[in-house]
Structure formats: C-alpha cells, structure tokens
Write a protein that holds these residues in place. Structure first.
Motif, PDB file in Angstrom:
ATOM      1  N   ALA A  74      11.167  33.651 -24.671  1.00 49.67           N
ATOM      2  CA  ALA A  74      12.316  32.757 -24.574  1.00 49.67           C
ATOM      3  C   ALA A  74      13.207  33.220 -23.429  1.00 49.67           C
ATOM      4  CB  ALA A  74      13.115  32.752 -25.877  1.00 49.67           C
ATOM      5  N   VAL A  75      13.922  32.268 -22.836  1.00 44.83           N
ATOM      6  CA  VAL A  75      14.841  32.622 -21.767  1.00 44.83           C
ATOM      7  C   VAL A  75      16.113  31.792 -21.917  1.00 44.83           C
ATOM      8  CG1 VAL A  75      13.869  30.949 -20.108  1.00 44.83           C
ATOM      9  CG2 VAL A  75      15.117  32.965 -19.276  1.00 44.83           C
ATOM     10  N   GLY A  76      17.255  32.463 -21.826  1.00 45.02           N
ATOM     11  CA  GLY A  76      18.534  31.780 -21.862  1.00 45.02           C
ATOM     12  C   GLY A  76      18.894  31.274 -20.482  1.00 45.02           C
ATOM     13  N   VAL A  77      19.288  30.017 -20.395  1.00 48.00           N
ATOM     14  CA  VAL A  77      19.575  29.363 -19.117  1.00 48.00           C
ATOM     15  C   VAL A  77      21.070  29.135 -18.976  1.00 48.00           C
ATOM     16  CG1 VAL A  77      19.244  27.230 -17.780  1.00 48.00           C
ATOM     17  CG2 VAL A  77      17.313  28.268 -19.006  1.00 48.00           C
ATOM     18  N   HIS A  78      21.569  29.351 -17.775  1.00 49.61           N
ATOM     19  CA  HIS A  78      22.963  29.040 -17.447  1.00 49.61           C
ATOM     20  C   HIS A  78      23.087  27.527 -17.290  1.00 49.61           C
ATOM     21  CE1 HIS A  78      26.798  28.890 -15.338  1.00 49.61           C
ATOM     22  NE2 HIS A  78      26.961  30.190 -15.521  1.00 49.61           N
ATOM     23  N   HIS A  79      24.012  26.940 -18.037  1.00 49.22           N
ATOM     24  CA  HIS A  79      24.164  25.484 -18.061  1.00 49.22           C
ATOM     25  C   HIS A  79      24.368  24.902 -16.660  1.00 49.22           C
ATOM     26  CE1 HIS A  79      25.285  21.573 -19.697  1.00 49.22           C
ATOM     27  NE2 HIS A  79      26.389  21.600 -18.963  1.00 49.22           N
ATOM     28  N   MET A  80      25.206  25.540 -15.850  1.00 45.43           N
ATOM     29  CA  MET A  80      25.485  25.003 -14.521  1.00 45.43           C
ATOM     30  C   MET A  80      24.316  25.210 -13.568  1.00 45.43           C
ATOM     31  SD  MET A  80      28.216  23.535 -15.147  1.00 45.43           S
ATOM     32  CE  MET A  80      28.510  22.864 -13.506  1.00 45.43           C
ATOM     33  N   GLU A  81      23.510  26.244 -13.790  1.00 39.63           N
ATOM     34  CA  GLU A  81      22.284  26.377 -12.994  1.00 39.63           C
ATOM     35  C   GLU A  81      21.346  25.222 -13.320  1.00 39.63           C
ATOM     36  OE1 GLU A  81      19.470  29.892 -11.536  1.00 39.63           O
ATOM     37  OE2 GLU A  81      19.251  29.557 -13.699  1.00 39.63           O
ATOM     38  N   GLY A  82      21.326  24.808 -14.587  1.00 43.43           N
ATOM     39  CA  GLY A  82      20.524  23.648 -14.957  1.00 43.43           C
ATOM     40  C   GLY A  82      20.952  22.420 -14.170  1.00 43.43           C
ATOM     41  N   HIS A  83      22.259  22.167 -14.110  1.00 40.29           N
ATOM     42  CA  HIS A  83      22.752  21.021 -13.335  1.00 40.29           C
ATOM     43  C   HIS A  83      22.401  21.179 -11.859  1.00 40.29           C
ATOM     44  CE1 HIS A  83      24.834  18.534 -16.198  1.00 40.29           C
ATOM     45  NE2 HIS A  83      25.572  19.530 -16.648  1.00 40.29           N
ATOM     46  N   LEU A  84      22.589  22.383 -11.341  1.00 32.64           N
ATOM     47  CA  LEU A  84      22.341  22.631  -9.921  1.00 32.64           C
ATOM     48  C   LEU A  84      20.887  22.323  -9.542  1.00 32.64           C
ATOM     49  CD1 LEU A  84      23.677  25.740  -8.040  1.00 32.64           C
ATOM     50  CD2 LEU A  84      21.343  24.984  -7.688  1.00 32.64           C
ATOM     51  N   LEU A  85      19.969  22.608 -10.458  1.00 29.32           N
ATOM     52  CA  LEU A  85      18.545  22.409 -10.180  1.00 29.32           C
ATOM     53  C   LEU A  85      18.028  21.052 -10.644  1.00 29.32           C
ATOM     54  CD1 LEU A  85      17.166  25.955 -11.104  1.00 29.32           C
ATOM     55  CD2 LEU A  85      17.706  25.061  -8.830  1.00 29.32           C
ATOM     56  N   ALA A  86      18.882  20.244 -11.278  1.00 30.42           N
ATOM     57  CA  ALA A  86      18.440  18.943 -11.787  1.00 30.42           C
ATOM     58  C   ALA A  86      17.814  18.043 -10.712  1.00 30.42           C
ATOM     59  CB  ALA A  86      19.594  18.228 -12.484  1.00 30.42           C
ATOM     60  N   PRO A  87      18.305  18.056  -9.450  1.00 31.88           N
ATOM     61  CA  PRO A  87      17.655  17.230  -8.430  1.00 31.88           C
ATOM     62  C   PRO A  87      16.199  17.614  -8.171  1.00 31.88           C
ATOM     63  CG  PRO A  87      19.856  17.834  -7.715  1.00 31.88           C
ATOM     64  CD  PRO A  87      19.570  18.645  -8.941  1.00 31.88           C
ATOM     65  N   MET A  88      15.790  18.812  -8.593  1.00 34.23           N
ATOM     66  CA  MET A  88      14.395  19.233  -8.418  1.00 34.23           C
ATOM     67  C   MET A  88      13.443  18.445  -9.316  1.00 34.23           C
ATOM     68  SD  MET A  88      14.815  21.532  -6.116  1.00 34.23           S
ATOM     69  CE  MET A  88      15.975  22.730  -5.458  1.00 34.23           C
ATOM     70  N   LEU A  89      13.994  17.694 -10.266  1.00 32.48           N
ATOM     71  CA  LEU A  89      13.173  16.862 -11.138  1.00 32.48           C
ATOM     72  C   LEU A  89      12.755  15.566 -10.454  1.00 32.48           C
ATOM     73  CD1 LEU A  89      15.356  17.277 -14.355  1.00 32.48           C
ATOM     74  CD2 LEU A  89      13.081  18.266 -14.015  1.00 32.48           C
ATOM     75  N   GLU A  90      13.337  15.271  -9.304  1.00 30.62           N
ATOM     76  CA  GLU A  90      13.065  14.011  -8.604  1.00 30.62           C
ATOM     77  C   GLU A  90      11.892  14.149  -7.643  1.00 30.62           C
ATOM     78  OE1 GLU A  90      14.814  11.502  -9.760  1.00 30.62           O
ATOM     79  OE2 GLU A  90      15.887  12.949 -10.995  1.00 30.62           O
ATOM     80  N   ASP A  91      11.457  13.018  -7.104  1.00 31.34           N
ATOM     81  CA  ASP A  91      10.328  13.024  -6.157  1.00 31.34           C
ATOM     82  C   ASP A  91      10.718  13.673  -4.834  1.00 31.34           C
ATOM     83  OD1 ASP A  91       8.683  11.725  -7.984  1.00 31.34           O
ATOM     84  OD2 ASP A  91       9.260   9.728  -7.285  1.00 31.34           O
ATOM     85  N   SER A  92      11.946  13.384  -4.378  1.00 25.06           N
ATOM     86  CA  SER A  92      12.441  13.983  -3.144  1.00 25.06           C
ATOM     87  C   SER A  92      13.384  15.122  -3.513  1.00 25.06           C
ATOM     88  CB  SER A  92      13.184  12.930  -2.304  1.00 25.06           C
ATOM     89  OG  SER A  92      13.751  13.511  -1.153  1.00 25.06           O
ATOM     90  N   VAL A  93      12.983  16.348  -3.209  1.00 26.71           N
ATOM     91  CA  VAL A  93      13.763  17.511  -3.633  1.00 26.71           C
ATOM     92  C   VAL A  93      14.364  18.212  -2.413  1.00 26.71           C
ATOM     93  CG1 VAL A  93      12.314  17.836  -5.655  1.00 26.71           C
ATOM     94  CG2 VAL A  93      11.800  19.096  -3.573  1.00 26.71           C
TER      95      VAL A  93
END
Length: 338
Positions: free
Chosen positions: A106-125
């Motif tokens: 398991a790994v604990g994630v920083h909430h704002m790092e999640g937001h920061l990396l959210a654009p990586m879920l798209e086709d154009s990153v």
C-alpha cells in the motif's frame, strides 16, 4: 501493474482501478453534496460516516466493472493527506486493511500530488518540467515541477483559496451549496463594466495568493447593491473576472520566473470555463502550452490517486501499514521518484 485507488479526503468517495498498460479500467465517484447542502458546507463528522457507508460497496463495484479480483491487483493507493482527518482515516484504514489481507503493498498519496498528476490520465500529457497551478476549495498554489516528487512551491494561499472564495461569495449571493459552479453559471448572465473588483496581491512582487479581501469586497458590494437577479449576475461576473485575472497574472509571473513554457492547471476550479479560455489565450500569446484534466477528474477522484500511487509503487516506495493520516502535509516534502 494494476492499482486500486481510494480517495476520501473530504466530501467525495472516489474509487478507481488503473492499469499501466490498459489505462483506467473503472472509476466510481459518490458525492456528498446533498448530505451537506442543508448546512451550507461540509460537516466533517457526517462526511466521515458517509465514507464508511460508501467506500466498500464502491470498491466492490469498481473491481467488478474492471473484471478485477484481489489476485489481479499489484498494490493499493489511498489518500493519506492533506484533508479532513476523519475522512482520511476511513480511506487509509480500508486501504491498509485490504493491503494486509490481500498481501500486497500500500502507498499513501498526497492529495495535491494526485491533482497535479491528473492531466497524465489524458491522451495528451505534459512533459516535465512545467509550472502547475493547483486551485481547489482548500488550496491555491503555484508549483515548479521538475518530475514526480520534484516540487518547489513558488506561491500559495495565505488565507482563503480561490475555490473557497467562490463558495463563500456564492453563499452571499444566496446560491445553494456548493456555490462555486453555480456562481460561474450565474456569471454567464452578467454584463461587463458594472463593477470593478480588486486583483489581490498583484500590485506587489511574489506569487502568493490572498482571496479573503476579495470576498469581503464582494460582501460589501452585495450589501450596497440592488437585490435583483441581473445585479447579482453582474456582481458574479465581476468577481469571477477578478479571480481569473489574478490567477493569470500570477501564472504569467511564475512562467517568466522559471523560464518554462508549459502550464498545468488542476483542481476543482480548473473546470471553470472562463479560467480555461483565458489561460489558453494567454499561453497562445506566450507561445506555450496549457494542460488540464478532463472535467471528470478536476474534482476529487480515485483515478488520480491510483495513477499517482502507481508511480510511487513502481519506484519501490510503500507506506507502513501502521502509518496514520496526515491532515497537514507539505507538498514539497515528498520524496522524488527515480
């Protein structure tokens, strides 16, 4: 690698299954908006209890939709902070318990790092490095991003965040909770030129944000104005214009200071139409690029947590099962990913 992501930092329960080869396999989101609407804001105890009710059924549904069993998972990512401590404890307890039961890390994630990396879920990153503007209900910050975990906070809120100012001003206008999106919708009916709001902290050097004074200016304007729909729409227009202009001015400064040409905008406020249009126009003039997550991933969600967690698990980073939630957690304290 296939990861289960769990997000319970505030008032949305987000669950997702992400596979590094196939991408996002399933995504479930339950919003507590109706639960908190009568109170005009999030009630922490009610939020925690609702996460308890929803998190396991949503995990079961996400895994069924992804045709995934416990044996197919390589790890679990959960939001460890920052956020409401009771809400965080629900997701972290469930995530760590399942990891122990299933024999996976398991790994604990920083909430704002999640937001920061959210654009990586798209086709154009976006490629590294870039400047990130993170704007949500609880945070407004500019971050220089050299890579995952390589963050330098250039500026942040010293009082109200942009999203918080949106919600509070919406409440002053008599709009329902959550008010930010409703204020933006009301602003579409407004007309320019009736009101001029200040652009806080843009007349001095630096990249910090302050929106509490803008909220107070809005409160005084509303108090002295006529109580009719068009006047309220004009005030909403002027308020939104001031917030967007302030964010643009700060982003332009950050890009000039860092010499970068790529800008990422993420967090709940990144869904704002005027903000997107204005930033795109600005970056076109600067001959740069701007990236956003899709609207589904602007607000809190499990997909961004699964993706961020996968990056850290791939680097061999894990969280002890005895670790607790971190309601306060500086973004620039995170380790890098090599």
């Amino acid at each position: 690698m296939r990861i289960l992501g769990i997000e319970t930092s505030c008032d949305e329960t987000g669950i997702a299954i992400y596979d590094d080869e196939q991408g996002l396999l399933s995504h479930e989101l339950y919003s507590q908006v109706k639960l908190h609407a009568d109170y005009g804001g999030v009630v922490p105890e009610l939020a925690s209890r609702d996460h308890v009710r929803k998190v396991v059924p949503l995990i079961q549904k996400a895994m069924a939709d992804a045709n995934t069993t416990a044996q197919d998972l390589d790890g679990i990512a959960f939001t460890q902070g920052p956020g409401l401590v009771g809400a965080l404890l629900v997701g972290s307890s469930v995530g760590r318990s399942l990891a122990y039961a299933w024999g996976i890390p398991a790994v604990g994630v920083h909430h704002m790092e999640g937001h920061l990396l959210a654009p990586m879920l798209e086709d154009s990153v976006p490629e590294f490095p870039f400047v990130a503007l993170l704007v949500s209900g609880g945070h407004s910050m500019l971050v220089k991003v050299e890579g995952i975990g390589e963050y330098e906070v250039l500026g942040e809120s010293i009082d109200d965040a942009a999203g918080e100012a949106f919600d509070k001003t919406a409440k002053l206008l008599g709009l329902d909770y959550p008010g930010g999106p409703l204020l933006a919708k009301l602003a579409e009916q407004g007309e320019a030129g009736h009101y001029k709001f200040p652009r806080p902290m843009t007349d001095r050097p630096g990249l910090d944000f302050s929106f509490s004074g803008l909220k107070t200016f809005a409160a005084n304007t509303i108090r002295d104005a006529d109580d009719d729909p068009q006047t309220h729409a004009n005030i909403a227009y002027a308020f939104e214009e001031a917030v967007v202009d302030t964010l643009m001015i700060k982003c332009r400064r950050a890009l000039k200071q860092t010499g970068m040409k790529r800008l990422v905008i993420a967090g709940g406020v990144s869904a704002n139409k005027r903000l997107r249009a204005s930033m795109e126009q600005m970056m076109e003039g600067l001959k740069g690029e701007v990236f956003y997550p899709s609207l589904a991933f602007c607000t809190d969600n499990g997909a961004m947590i699964a993706y961020a967690g996968m990056q850290r698990l791939k680097a061999g980073q894990t969280t002890e099962l005895s670790a607790s939630a971190k309601p306060r957690w500086p973004l620039d304290s995170l380790p890098g990913v090599n």
